[in-house]
Design a protein around this motif. Structure first.
Motif, PDB file in Angstrom:
ATOM      1  N   LYS A   1       0.859  -1.319   0.157  1.00  0.00           N
ATOM      2  CA  LYS A   1      -0.117  -0.093   0.001  1.00  0.00           C
ATOM      3  C   LYS A   1       0.790   1.381   0.036  1.00  0.00           C
ATOM      4  O   LYS A   1       0.706   2.373  -0.511  1.00  0.00           O
ATOM      5  N   GLU A   2       2.177   1.294   0.617  1.00  0.00           N
ATOM      6  CA  GLU A   2       3.123   2.192   0.401  1.00  0.00           C
ATOM      7  C   GLU A   2       3.591   2.458  -0.906  1.00  0.00           C
ATOM      8  O   GLU A   2       3.537   3.856  -1.199  1.00  0.00           O
ATOM      9  N   ASP A   3       3.794   1.572  -1.515  1.00  0.00           N
ATOM     10  CA  ASP A   3       4.003   1.826  -2.953  1.00  0.00           C
ATOM     11  C   ASP A   3       3.130   2.359  -3.747  1.00  0.00           C
ATOM     12  O   ASP A   3       3.174   3.281  -4.554  1.00  0.00           O
ATOM     13  N   GLU A   4       1.667   1.934  -3.632  1.00  0.00           N
ATOM     14  CA  GLU A   4       0.783   2.575  -4.337  1.00  0.00           C
ATOM     15  C   GLU A   4       0.453   3.882  -4.104  1.00  0.00           C
ATOM     16  O   GLU A   4       0.209   4.765  -4.901  1.00  0.00           O
ATOM     17  N   LYS A   5       0.851   4.204  -2.811  1.00  0.00           N
ATOM     18  CA  LYS A   5       0.604   5.612  -2.286  1.00  0.00           C
ATOM     19  C   LYS A   5       1.884   6.621  -2.948  1.00  0.00           C
ATOM     20  O   LYS A   5       1.283   7.549  -3.509  1.00  0.00           O
ATOM     21  N   LEU A   6       2.581   6.121  -3.159  1.00  0.00           N
ATOM     22  CA  LEU A   6       3.981   6.810  -3.626  1.00  0.00           C
ATOM     23  C   LEU A   6       3.374   7.117  -5.024  1.00  0.00           C
ATOM     24  O   LEU A   6       3.518   8.336  -5.521  1.00  0.00           O
ATOM     25  N   VAL A   7       3.159   5.930  -5.762  1.00  0.00           N
ATOM     26  CA  VAL A   7       2.995   6.142  -7.264  1.00  0.00           C
ATOM     27  C   VAL A   7       1.689   6.965  -7.568  1.00  0.00           C
ATOM     28  O   VAL A   7       1.914   7.743  -8.548  1.00  0.00           O
TER      29      VAL A   7
END
Length: 559
Positions: A215-221
């Motif tokens: 979810k952190e990756d999704e938030k960054l992107v």
């Protein structure tokens, strides 16, 4: 280890050096720990000064009492040495072979080189992240500099500091790095001032067959997208290859978790294919007995120009998304250190005129290749003539420079530098007295303290008297985006590089010299005309103030 172990015969008299389009020269051959040197005793002139690391392959042929050594270099230059003694021929060939294959980086010449010039600017400090901040100051409200990788624990191939969205904390970057292959999480590569869109790069997500999420990756992107905006994820792999890597733990971003992003698979071949292609290209270029039809067939079957077309096509796609659609783009393949860097670099050259200047292009190579973790030591260990293949070697950087040359050919007035500048960078990437292209990452360079133990290539190149020799006389600053043609008839073989041993480039160099003279004369003429106009204007003002009535034309201009 001592270099003397490999030097059985340090000096040989009566050696004849033969190079394409040059007269044979007889002299004394000397072998040192780092160089092959041939001096002509009649003129006391050094005719050859070749780094052992420049050598790609060595072939010896014994002929009666003596023999010939054929030396093929990584930059496609060829030379031969006629040696009167067979024993000396064998010993010299052995020495060159051994000294050109020393793996210990600390024994390479940059650690022993002492410059004869005064260092006016330290190239190791020229393109630090802090100095590059001006490039991104327009997006400073949305991005920040993160030092989460200062100890290289998140990603060994990234630099200590990078640009990331402001809403992403360093703690989140730890989790994101664990989700991306080799820790290469998404970072800012380029900000386009006109469209306000950003270009990011990273490695593939480790989704695997179970569809693992982060979810952190999704938030960054998603953090880089404005309200209602969509972005593009450009994957440099084919969809089938991306699915195959999913079985090995890799994969791609699933649409349900990255719903605001459209994924595009723009396939570029893998690095080992590039290497095989270069070998075939070199075989075609060195086959002087082939007919024209056979030569063209060999050139086509090498697929080298097809790879350039694929890379340029992908770069144009990225540039179009950013410039025409004002959309953010994320680029990655598998590891994110090869085709990814080719694409992001070329896209910036297409979009940004600053990248087409000397300092802009050097800064591009520094941030998109050196600091971004392209493994130069592995990829450039050998070239097209090497007998033994290394698993990691590949002409990835060469292919990038070739693609830049294609742009340079199509837009000859838009680049500040000449073709020779690109060739110089290639030569130093494979073999150099400078430490700039040594090692595989910023971490390795820092561990070896290259910034204090070696000299930077930029320290040498950016001296006014040096850089002037690589200036493009046709240069006319062009702030516009350049859109190249990728049609087969628009892409050409870089004959100045690959055919340098078969085609004499003297006439071409003479033509460029003449163009330089004409441009310089034109510059001087324009300067004189401008000076005369200023003098005339001054005289007119003096005459008017003195009450003198000057004769004018019907248009009111002074005769």
């Amino acid at each position: 280890m001592e270099f003397i172990e490999f030097i059985k015969t340090p000096m040989v008299d009566g050696v004849t050096l033969k190079k394409p389009f040059c007269k044979p020269v007889e002299g004394t051959l000397c072998i040192t720990g780092h160089h092959l040197i041939l001096s002509n005793r009649k003129t006391n002139k050094e005719e050859l000064w070749l780094l052992h690391t420049s050598v790609d392959s060595v072939e010896k042929r014994l002929n009666g009492p003596g023999g010939v050594i054929f030396v093929r270099c990584k930059d496609f230059t060829l030379l031969s040495l006629d040696i009167p003694s067979a024993e000396d021929c064998i010993n010299v060939a052995y020495s060159i072979e051994q000294l050109s294959n020393i793996d210990d980086v600390t024994l390479k010449y940059p650690f022993f080189y002492r410059p004869s010039f005064e260092i006016l600017e330290d190239g190791w400090q020229a393109f630090k992240l802090e100095s590059e901040w001006n490039r991104y100051k327009d997006c400073a409200d949305e991005w920040r500099v993160s030092s989460a990788n200062r100890d290289y624990k998140l990603c060994s191939s990234y630099p200590p500091s990078m640009f990331v969205p402001k809403g992403i904390t360093d703690e989140m970057l730890v989790k994101i790095s664990q989700f991306r292959q080799n820790g290469r999480f998404p970072v800012l590569s380029y900000y386009h001032r006109d469209s306000k869109a950003v270009l990011m790069r990273c490695s593939q997500p480790m989704t695997g067959t179970n569809g693992k999420r982060c979810k952190e990756d999704e938030k960054l992107v998603n953090a880089v997208l404005g309200i209602g905006k969509r972005g593009y994820i450009v994957d440099t792999r084919s969809l089938n290859l991306a699915k195959q890597e999913q079985k090995n733990g890799g994969g791609y971003e699933p649409e349900q978790h990255y719903s605001m992003w459209k994924r595009i698979n723009q396939a570029i071949e893998r690095r080992h294919v590039f290497h095989e292609s270069l070998i075939k290209l070199n075989e075609a270029c060195t086959d002087t007995t082939a007919s024209q039809d056979k030569w063209l067939s060999k050139l086509e079957s090498s697929n080298w120009l097809s790879h350039i077309k694929d890379v340029l096509t992908c770069a144009c796609l990225v540039a179009q998304c950013i410039d025409k659609d004002a959309a953010c783009v994320l680029v990655h393949g598998s590891e994110g250190v090869d085709s990814t860097l080719q694409v992001t670099s070329l896209a910036q050259i297409i979009l940004d005129h600053d990248c087409r200047t000397f300092t802009g292009f050097e800064a591009l190579i520094e941030r998109e290749w050196l600091q971004a973790g392209h493994p130069f030591a592995d990829r450039c260990s050998k070239s097209a003539n090497a007998i033994t293949k290394q698993r990691q070697e590949s002409p990835v950087f060469l292919l990038f420079l070739d693609a830049v040359w294609q742009l340079w050919q199509q837009f000859p007035c838009s680049f500040e530098f000449s073709e020779d500048f690109l060739m110089l960078l290639l030569e130093h990437a494979y073999s150099s007295q400078f430490g700039t292209f040594l090692c595989n990452s910023d971490q390795e360079r820092k561990n070896l303290k290259l910034n204090t133990r070696t000299v930077s290539l930029w320290s040498y190149l950016n001296r006014p008297e040096v850089i002037a020799g690589y200036y493009n006389p046709m240069y006319d600053p062009n702030p516009a985006v350049i859109w190249p043609s990728v049609a087969p008839q628009s892409l050409h073989l870089w004959d100045g590089l690959y055919l340098r041993a078969q085609v004499n480039q003297v006439k071409q160099k003479e033509a460029w010299t003449e163009i330089s003279k004409i441009k310089e004369y034109d510059k001087e003429l324009r300067s004189k005309v401008a000076k005369l106009r200023r003098q005339l204007t001054s005289l007119e003002k003096e005459a008017v103030s003195a009450g003198v009535v000057l004769p004018t034309t019907l248009d009111g201009e002074v005769k």
